[in-house]
Design a protein around this motif. Sequence first.
Motif, mmCIF file in Angstrom:
data_model
loop_
_atom_site.group_PDB
_atom_site.id
_atom_site.type_symbol
_atom_site.label_atom_id
_atom_site.label_comp_id
_atom_site.label_asym_id
_atom_site.label_seq_id
_atom_site.Cartn_x
_atom_site.Cartn_y
_atom_site.Cartn_z
ATOM 1 N N PHE A 1 0.856 -1.193 0.000
ATOM 2 C CA PHE A 1 0.000 0.000 0.000
ATOM 3 C C PHE A 1 0.882 1.229 0.000
ATOM 4 C CE2 PHE A 1 -2.987 -3.126 1.517
ATOM 5 C CZ PHE A 1 -4.166 -2.742 0.908
ATOM 6 N N TYR A 2 0.475 2.214 -0.755
ATOM 7 C CA TYR A 2 1.212 3.472 -0.816
ATOM 8 C C TYR A 2 0.178 4.582 -0.782
ATOM 9 C CZ TYR A 2 4.363 7.102 -2.491
ATOM 10 O OH TYR A 2 5.110 8.243 -2.606
ATOM 11 N N ASN A 3 0.185 5.389 0.317
ATOM 12 C CA ASN A 3 -0.816 6.446 0.524
ATOM 13 C C ASN A 3 -2.244 5.912 0.350
ATOM 14 O OD1 ASN A 3 1.117 8.416 1.060
ATOM 15 N ND2 ASN A 3 1.175 9.129 -1.058
ATOM 16 N N ASP A 4 -2.527 4.823 1.007
ATOM 17 C CA ASP A 4 -3.835 4.166 0.964
ATOM 18 C C ASP A 4 -4.223 3.670 -0.437
ATOM 19 O OD1 ASP A 4 -4.273 4.388 3.685
ATOM 20 O OD2 ASP A 4 -5.244 6.360 3.483
ATOM 21 N N ILE A 5 -3.258 3.510 -1.316
ATOM 22 C CA ILE A 5 -3.518 2.958 -2.643
ATOM 23 C C ILE A 5 -2.874 1.586 -2.687
ATOM 24 C CG2 ILE A 5 -3.094 3.194 -5.114
ATOM 25 C CD1 ILE A 5 -2.974 6.236 -4.681
ATOM 26 N N GLY A 6 -3.692 0.587 -3.015
ATOM 27 C CA GLY A 6 -3.187 -0.780 -3.094
ATOM 28 C C GLY A 6 -2.392 -0.978 -4.373
ATOM 29 N N ILE A 7 -1.202 -1.521 -4.280
ATOM 30 C CA ILE A 7 -0.336 -1.775 -5.429
ATOM 31 C C ILE A 7 -0.459 -3.261 -5.783
ATOM 32 C CG2 ILE A 7 2.028 -1.669 -6.296
ATOM 33 C CD1 ILE A 7 0.923 1.066 -5.483
ATOM 34 N N ILE A 8 -0.728 -3.505 -7.075
ATOM 35 C CA ILE A 8 -0.815 -4.885 -7.549
ATOM 36 C C ILE A 8 0.108 -5.053 -8.749
ATOM 37 C CG2 ILE A 8 -3.203 -5.193 -6.778
ATOM 38 C CD1 ILE A 8 -4.011 -4.903 -9.745
ATOM 39 N N ALA A 9 0.443 -6.256 -9.052
ATOM 40 C CA ALA A 9 1.220 -6.556 -10.257
ATOM 41 C C ALA A 9 0.230 -6.693 -11.408
ATOM 42 C CB ALA A 9 1.999 -7.841 -10.067
ATOM 43 N N MET A 10 0.572 -6.078 -12.559
ATOM 44 C CA MET A 10 -0.331 -6.120 -13.712
ATOM 45 C C MET A 10 0.492 -6.311 -14.971
ATOM 46 S SD MET A 10 -2.976 -3.212 -15.081
ATOM 47 C CE MET A 10 -4.491 -3.775 -14.376
ATOM 48 N N ASP A 11 -0.036 -7.080 -15.873
ATOM 49 C CA ASP A 11 0.599 -7.264 -17.177
ATOM 50 C C ASP A 11 0.686 -5.896 -17.854
ATOM 51 O OD1 ASP A 11 0.729 -7.594 -20.073
ATOM 52 O OD2 ASP A 11 0.534 -9.740 -19.649
ATOM 53 N N GLU A 12 1.862 -5.583 -18.392
ATOM 54 C CA GLU A 12 2.075 -4.275 -19.006
ATOM 55 C C GLU A 12 1.166 -4.082 -20.215
ATOM 56 O OE1 GLU A 12 5.677 -1.333 -20.235
ATOM 57 O OE2 GLU A 12 6.063 -3.053 -18.957
ATOM 58 N N LYS A 13 0.872 -5.128 -20.954
ATOM 59 C CA LYS A 13 -0.034 -5.019 -22.109
ATOM 60 C C LYS A 13 -1.441 -4.648 -21.643
ATOM 61 C CE LYS A 13 2.427 -8.258 -25.049
ATOM 62 N NZ LYS A 13 2.394 -9.572 -25.682
ATOM 63 N N ASP A 14 -1.892 -5.240 -20.525
ATOM 64 C CA ASP A 14 -3.205 -4.899 -19.976
ATOM 65 C C ASP A 14 -3.227 -3.436 -19.541
ATOM 66 O OD1 ASP A 14 -4.126 -7.448 -20.415
ATOM 67 O OD2 ASP A 14 -3.862 -8.119 -18.332
ATOM 68 N N LYS A 15 -2.138 -3.012 -18.868
ATOM 69 C CA LYS A 15 -2.042 -1.625 -18.403
ATOM 70 C C LYS A 15 -2.115 -0.667 -19.596
ATOM 71 C CE LYS A 15 1.851 0.169 -17.978
ATOM 72 N NZ LYS A 15 2.700 1.193 -18.389
ATOM 73 N N ASP A 16 -1.328 -0.943 -20.648
ATOM 74 C CA ASP A 16 -1.305 -0.067 -21.831
ATOM 75 C C ASP A 16 -2.685 -0.032 -22.504
ATOM 76 O OD1 ASP A 16 1.354 0.456 -21.339
ATOM 77 O OD2 ASP A 16 2.105 -0.965 -22.853
ATOM 78 N N TRP A 17 -3.310 -1.208 -22.578
ATOM 79 C CA TRP A 17 -4.627 -1.279 -23.214
ATOM 80 C C TRP A 17 -5.655 -0.489 -22.403
ATOM 81 C CZ3 TRP A 17 -9.510 -3.139 -22.065
ATOM 82 C CH2 TRP A 17 -10.387 -3.252 -23.148
ATOM 83 N N LEU A 18 -5.620 -0.602 -21.083
ATOM 84 C CA LEU A 18 -6.544 0.157 -20.232
ATOM 85 C C LEU A 18 -6.322 1.659 -20.365
ATOM 86 C CD1 LEU A 18 -6.619 -2.075 -17.025
ATOM 87 C CD2 LEU A 18 -8.518 -1.653 -18.612
ATOM 88 N N ILE A 19 -5.069 2.076 -20.474
ATOM 89 C CA ILE A 19 -4.765 3.500 -20.681
ATOM 90 C C ILE A 19 -5.333 3.960 -22.026
ATOM 91 C CG2 ILE A 19 -2.895 5.149 -21.101
ATOM 92 C CD1 ILE A 19 -1.281 3.595 -18.939
ATOM 93 N N GLU A 20 -5.154 3.148 -23.071
ATOM 94 C CA GLU A 20 -5.714 3.483 -24.386
ATOM 95 C C GLU A 20 -7.234 3.623 -24.307
ATOM 96 O OE1 GLU A 20 -4.597 0.617 -27.350
ATOM 97 O OE2 GLU A 20 -2.449 0.908 -26.979
ATOM 98 N N GLN A 21 -7.858 2.712 -23.579
ATOM 99 C CA GLN A 21 -9.309 2.762 -23.449
ATOM 100 C C GLN A 21 -9.739 4.033 -22.714
ATOM 101 O OE1 GLN A 21 -11.154 0.543 -25.225
ATOM 102 N NE2 GLN A 21 -9.065 0.003 -25.818
ATOM 103 N N ALA A 22 -8.989 4.395 -21.683
ATOM 104 C CA ALA A 22 -9.307 5.623 -20.938
ATOM 105 C C ALA A 22 -9.167 6.840 -21.854
ATOM 106 C CB ALA A 22 -8.399 5.752 -19.716
ATOM 107 N N GLU A 23 -8.148 6.844 -22.703
ATOM 108 C CA GLU A 23 -7.964 7.952 -23.654
ATOM 109 C C GLU A 23 -9.105 7.999 -24.665
ATOM 110 O OE1 GLU A 23 -4.041 7.073 -25.132
ATOM 111 O OE2 GLU A 23 -3.056 8.168 -23.501
#
Length: 139
Positions: free
Chosen positions: A22-44
């Motif tokens: 946890f960092y500043n009450d934010i839970g840190i998880i491991a995520m596939d970088e391709k999933d992360k990039d795809w989610l960012i693209e979707q947000a854009e």
Amino acid sequence: MNDKERLNGIIIRYKTVKPFEFYNDIGIIAMDEKDKDWLIEQAEKVEQLQQTLVYRDQEIEWYHKQLQQAQEEIERLEKRYEFASQVEYELRQERQQLQRQIQQARENISETLDLLKRGGPGTRSQVQVLLEKVLEETK
């Protein structure tokens, strides 16, 4: 795989993952970088679509105002047309009345001329009556 299937796969993969830190009450998880990039693209894409939606809403508002102004102009012109039609009708009625008066005056003048040609007793008074009648009818 379409976008919906991809998103469902990501949800299934990460729904039960527990944060390892946890960092500043934010839970840190491991995520596939391709999933992360795809989610960012979707947000854009979502942001772009929201901006497009705002622009389209503004366009709709502009067209709505244009339509409203056009409808008001149509109503104004319809009223003018109705008024002009009424004026035309009244002028036609007046014209017909004047034509009848002119015809009657011609008949009276013709009768007066016939009396003058024939002459005889009372011609002057008959002519005077007919001419007064013409004057009265043409007022």
